[in-house]
Structure formats: C-alpha cells, structure tokens
Design an enzyme around this catalytic site. Structure first.
Site, mmCIF file in Angstrom:
data_model
loop_
_atom_site.group_PDB
_atom_site.id
_atom_site.type_symbol
_atom_site.label_atom_id
_atom_site.label_comp_id
_atom_site.label_asym_id
_atom_site.label_seq_id
_atom_site.Cartn_x
_atom_site.Cartn_y
_atom_site.Cartn_z
ATOM 1 N NE ARG A 169 0.547 10.579 10.128
ATOM 2 C CZ ARG A 169 -0.076 9.550 9.547
ATOM 3 N NH1 ARG A 169 -1.159 9.060 10.080
ATOM 4 N NH2 ARG A 169 0.369 9.041 8.423
ATOM 5 C CG ASP A 221 3.421 1.717 9.510
ATOM 6 O OD1 ASP A 221 3.611 1.975 8.309
ATOM 7 O OD2 ASP A 221 3.060 2.567 10.340
ATOM 8 N NE ARG A 249 -7.265 4.397 5.406
ATOM 9 C CZ ARG A 249 -6.795 5.564 5.835
ATOM 10 N NH1 ARG A 249 -7.249 6.092 6.944
ATOM 11 N NH2 ARG A 249 -5.871 6.212 5.170
ATOM 12 C CB CYS A 305 -5.342 10.133 11.272
ATOM 13 S SG CYS A 305 -3.696 9.540 11.606
ATOM 14 C CE LYS A 355 -1.730 1.649 4.048
ATOM 15 N NZ LYS A 355 -1.474 3.061 4.367
ATOM 16 C CG ASN A 356 2.267 2.708 3.544
ATOM 17 O OD1 ASN A 356 1.103 2.987 3.260
ATOM 18 N ND2 ASN A 356 2.655 2.528 4.792
HETATM 19 C C1 EPZ Z 1 4.150 7.196 6.255
HETATM 20 O O1 EPZ Z 1 3.347 8.221 6.810
HETATM 21 C C2 EPZ Z 1 3.273 5.957 6.191
HETATM 22 N N1 EPZ Z 1 2.113 6.212 5.341
HETATM 23 C C3 EPZ Z 1 2.807 5.586 7.606
HETATM 24 O O2 EPZ Z 1 2.076 4.370 7.505
HETATM 25 C C4 EPZ Z 1 4.043 5.342 8.473
HETATM 26 O O3 EPZ Z 1 3.638 5.059 9.788
HETATM 27 C C5 EPZ Z 1 4.935 6.595 8.461
HETATM 28 O O4 EPZ Z 1 5.282 6.933 7.088
HETATM 29 C C6 EPZ Z 1 6.220 6.400 9.257
HETATM 30 O O5 EPZ Z 1 6.934 5.319 8.719
HETATM 31 C C7 EPZ Z 1 2.256 6.118 3.998
HETATM 32 O O6 EPZ Z 1 3.328 5.842 3.483
HETATM 33 C C8 EPZ Z 1 1.026 6.361 3.165
HETATM 34 P P1 EPZ Z 1 6.155 10.683 8.157
HETATM 35 P P2 EPZ Z 1 3.855 9.763 6.766
HETATM 36 O O7 EPZ Z 1 6.004 11.928 7.364
HETATM 37 O O8 EPZ Z 1 4.594 10.008 5.509
HETATM 38 C C9 EPZ Z 1 6.415 14.045 11.514
HETATM 39 C C10 EPZ Z 1 0.254 2.939 7.807
HETATM 40 O O9 EPZ Z 1 -0.218 2.407 8.823
HETATM 41 N N2 EPZ Z 1 6.247 15.008 10.411
HETATM 42 O O10 EPZ Z 1 7.343 9.810 7.917
HETATM 43 O O11 EPZ Z 1 2.691 10.628 7.084
HETATM 44 C C11 EPZ Z 1 5.159 13.216 11.739
HETATM 45 O O12 EPZ Z 1 4.267 13.907 12.596
HETATM 46 C C12 EPZ Z 1 0.684 4.391 7.858
HETATM 47 O O13 EPZ Z 1 0.418 2.359 6.702
HETATM 48 C C13 EPZ Z 1 6.277 16.367 10.696
HETATM 49 O O14 EPZ Z 1 6.421 16.777 11.852
HETATM 50 O O15 EPZ Z 1 4.842 9.784 7.999
HETATM 51 C C14 EPZ Z 1 5.714 11.966 12.381
HETATM 52 O O16 EPZ Z 1 5.908 12.213 13.752
HETATM 53 C C15 EPZ Z 1 0.406 5.014 9.215
HETATM 54 N N3 EPZ Z 1 6.121 17.246 9.668
HETATM 55 C C16 EPZ Z 1 7.079 11.793 11.709
HETATM 56 O O17 EPZ Z 1 7.404 13.068 11.136
HETATM 57 C C17 EPZ Z 1 5.947 16.839 8.367
HETATM 58 O O18 EPZ Z 1 5.840 17.712 7.461
HETATM 59 C C18 EPZ Z 1 7.095 10.759 10.609
HETATM 60 O O19 EPZ Z 1 6.054 11.064 9.709
HETATM 61 C C19 EPZ Z 1 5.929 15.454 8.104
HETATM 62 C C20 EPZ Z 1 6.082 14.554 9.135
#
Ligand code: EPZ
Length: 417
Positions: free
Chosen positions: A120, A304, A396, A115, A22-23
């Site tokens: 996020r 995850d 999902r 969420c 998915k990701n």
């Molecule tokens: C991706 O989410 C995945 N989703 C998530 O999987 C996964 O948990 C996550 O990466 C971490 O590995 C998809 O790929 C669709 P991040 P993403 O940006 O990109 C902070 C699942 O269950 N952050 O790496 O949204 C954020 O708050 C889902 O399949 C900022 O502060 O995650 C978090 O604490 C859930 N500012 C950390 O970085 C930003 O602009 C990591 O988030 C962006 C992120």
C-alpha cells in the site's frame, strides 16, 4: 477481542438496509479541513474507521462530533501533525495530507504502514504533490511535507489510485490555478467526494472519468451533505442472498454503481431486479454455478468484492477462477475457507475454486475487512457452527452487520473472547 458464532444453513429472507459508504465518508470527512464553515455530514456510518477519523480531525484542530449517522464539524486553528498511533490503525489517514498542505503549507503524517493485503505505498500521492510545489522529508517514519502555496499542475498517475486521486482532488480544490488529474480513479466514492466539494464551491469537472480538471478557488463552505450508500456493503448483502439460497430486498442499494458485480452474480445464476422499493436478489432454481472474475479499477469488478464472491464460488457447481489484479496479497481468506472444506488452489495472483456440495462450520480467523465479510458469508452457508475470530476487522467497515443479518433470519451471536 470479540468473535462471531454463526449457525449456518439458513436461507436469508426479508429486507436489509445499506448504510452510508465508508470509502466515501472517509475522504469527505477529511475534506472538512478545507472548510471555512461549520458543516453537517449526513448518512455517515457508525464504524471504527469513522471514529478513528473523528479522533484524528480533533487532533488536527477541528471540532468534530458524531451523533447517530450525523457528523458535525467546525473549523479551528489547524495543527499539521497526525500522530503515529492513530495513523497506524487506518491507512486512509494519509488523506489528511492534501487538505493540510493546501490550507496550511505544512503536514506531518506518519508513513502509513502496509496492511494485510499489501504494501500500500503512497508514492503516487507524494510525486503529484511535488509537482504542485510541495517538498517532502522522511523524519523518523513520518512524512513531513512543506510548501509555500500549492499551484496547479498536469498530473498523470502511473495507475488509477483511489486515495491518490482523492488526496489530489482535495489539494487542488484550494490550490493556485488549474490542476489536471490524468489516469484518475473513476470509483463512485471519488465522484461523491467531487460532488461534495462542488457543493461547497469547488470548480471540478470530469469526475467519474479518467481526466479530472480542477480550478482552484480561495475558500470552500457549505451546510450539509449526505454520503452515498455503500456499494460494497450492498454487494455483500446480494452475495448473502445467493450463498444462503434465500431472497433479500436490499434497500438504499446503489444499483447503477454495482453493474459489474450484478452482472457476475447473474452469471453465477442469481436473479437480481431493481425496483422502487430496492433491489430484490435471490438464487435461481438451478442454484449457483461457477464463473471467472478479474478484479480491476472501476468500472471493472471491484477488488473489495473479491473475497465475497469467492465464498459463493466455493459451493457453486463447476469451477471458477479469480484473478486479483489490484493488491499483491488479497487471498488471506483462502486458507480459512479451505478449513471449512472449500477446494481452492492459489498460483500467484490467481485462485482456482472447485465447488463442493457444502461447507462445514469451523473456527476461522479474519485477517482484513473484506476477508472477514467473506468468512461470515461462508459461515451463513456452512453446515454446523462457524466461529469467526478477530472481527475487529469487520467492525471497521460494516455497521451492525450481525444485527442486520439476524433480522433476515441469520443466527449470529457476538461473543466476547
Ligand atoms: C481504496 O484504497 C479503498 N480504501 C480500498 O478499500 C480499495 O480496495 C482500493 O481503493 C482499490 O479500490 C478506501 O477508499 C479508504 P489505491 P487505496 O490507491 O486508495 C497501488 C476496503 O476494504 N498504489 O486505489 O489505498 C496500490 O498498491 C479497502 O474498504 C501505488 O502503487 O487504493 C494498489 O496496488 C481495502 N502507489 C493500487 O495502486 C500509490 O501511491 C490501488 O490502490 C497508491 C496506490
């Protein structure tokens, strides 16, 4: 809203197959916006989030159809607006920002809400796009981005963000000049996106490391690409073998990308071997014993898989400690597991799990995708019947999970509520 009714206590035995990731599929499908050619994406899982992405791509002007596990797209006159009622259902919709800005110079995307697992934010995405020449206004909850033409920049992320790295990779692929992404995410899904873009003519190097360099090109095109297998679905199946005391052969398992997860499962007493046919996973004779886990960016232990390994810890001998370092609120599965007899206490981002003899079936509520997977695992191991409600969260990210698990001995029924 459907629920799953699970009769627990049955060790799972047999062969189970992993679907496409998915990701990886989500950013790669959004990259179709960059293409000048029709394209065929293979090994795309049939999931709610994929359906949402296809609907969104159509609203942005592409033709897009899914047939089985193949998605075909065709370029079209691009519309820069991603509507709120679609974006609010899937935060990954923010991944259309990069492609729209770099192709059209305009994008209007509703600010993705938080969420269940956390706020996020997307500040890292926006800051990086601004370095490339974009300007943003917030209009009625929408992010409105404009730029004449994105130009290369040296971007240093405050933290390794998967979505931020992917959004900027897509934007940089067609930007004017060279972009360097420092403190970039190293997840395999980021690498799969980079490999897809390179197969269409993008000039990318360093993907999979913390420093990615992109030389912008003027156009991208290709014919087909196959999405990598889903390492989190695979990890969930390895955990299912462990928690039920069974033995599963997991096919299409991305073993190399699961090194840290396999290491932790072996520390808990599982025996996991990779072979030509797939990855064989079973519980060792001594059963499961506790271990400690800290979630970290790749190649650390993936957030995850945190809920899923915690489900195993609830019935492991000795105690375990889980530290959730990525998201601020990713323990929603805990109160539900406690309803099943688990002994877990939380202090901030740390959970302490004391193993019990066995869990007891109960009515539980899913709150997010991976929490729902962990409740299914708990239900498979529990004595008695477990009802997992609000499984739209599960749909999902897991393709036909009850069908796959029932084929290896589980007793799960999907009931309309
Ligand atoms: C991706 O989410 C995945 N989703 C998530 O999987 C996964 O948990 C996550 O990466 C971490 O590995 C998809 O790929 C669709 P991040 P993403 O940006 O990109 C902070 C699942 O269950 N952050 O790496 O949204 C954020 O708050 C889902 O399949 C900022 O502060 O995650 C978090 O604490 C859930 N500012 C950390 O970085 C930003 O602009 C990591 O988030 C962006 C992120």
């Amino acid at each position: 809203m459907d629920k799953l009714v699970i009769e627990g206590g049955v060790p799972l035995h047999g062969t189970i197959e992993v679907s496409g990731s998915k990701n990886a599929a989500l950013p790669i499908l959004f990259s179709a916006i960059l293409l000048d050619s029709p394209f065929s994406f293979q090994n795309v899982p049939r999931l709610q989030d994929i359906t949402t992405t296809i609907r969104l791509l159509r609203m942005l002007g592409l033709s897009c159809e899914q047939e089985g596990n193949t998605v075909r797209t065709e370029p079209g006159a691009l519309n820069p607006e991603a509507p709120y009622d679609l974006v609010r259902t899937m935060r990954a919709s923010v991944l259309c920002l990069g492609p729209l800005l770099t192709r059209l110079g305009r994008a209007r995307v509703s600010l993705p809400g938080g969420c269940a697992i956390g706020a996020r934010p997307v500040d890292q995405h926006l800051k990086a796009f601004e370095q490339m020449g974009a300007r943003f206004d917030l209009e009625g909850g929408d992010i409105v981005g404009r730029c004449s033409r994105l130009h290369g920049a040296h971007i240093v992320f405050d933290m390794p963000t998967v979505g931020g790295t992917e959004n900027l990779l897509m934007a940089a692929a067609l930007a004017d000049g060279t972009t360097i992404l420092e403190n970039a995410a190293r997840e395999p899904e980021v690498v799969d996106l980079a490999n897809f873009l390179r197969s269409c003519g993008a000039k990318i190097s360093g993907h999979g490391t913390g420093i990615i360099t992109v030389e912008g090109v003027t156009s991208l095109s290709g014919e087909s690409y196959s999405i990598m297998p889903d390492r989190i679905e695979a990890g969930t199946f390895l955990a299912a073998a462990g928690i039920t005391g069974g033995k599963l052969l997991v096919k299409n398992c991305p073993f190399a990308e699961l090194e840290t997860v396999v290491g932790k499962l072996e520390q808990m007493g599982m025996e996991i071997t990779n072979s030509e046919e797939g990855v064989l996973a079973q519980c060792g004779k001594a059963g499961l014993h506790g271990t400690d886990v800290k979630t970290q960016p790749y190649p650390g232990f993936p957030t995850d898989m945190q809920a899923q390994i915690m489900a195993m810890m609830t019935i492991a001998s000795r105690s375990s400690i889980v530290e959730e370092r990525i998201f601020e609120n990713r323990f929603m599965h805990v109160p539900e597991m406690v309803r099943m007899g688990a002994q877990i206490t939380i202090s901030g981002r740390t959970a302490m799990i004391r193993g019990v003899e066995h869990l007891i079936g109960a009515q539980v509520m899913a709150s997010d995708l991976r929490a729902s997977a962990s409740l299914v695992l708990a239900g498979l191991a529990a004595h008695g019947t477990t009802h997992v409600r609000r499984i739209y969260h599960l749909d999902r990210g897991y393709e036909e999970i009850e069908k796959k698990l029932n084929a290896v001995g589980a007793r799960i029924e999907r009931v309309e509520q």
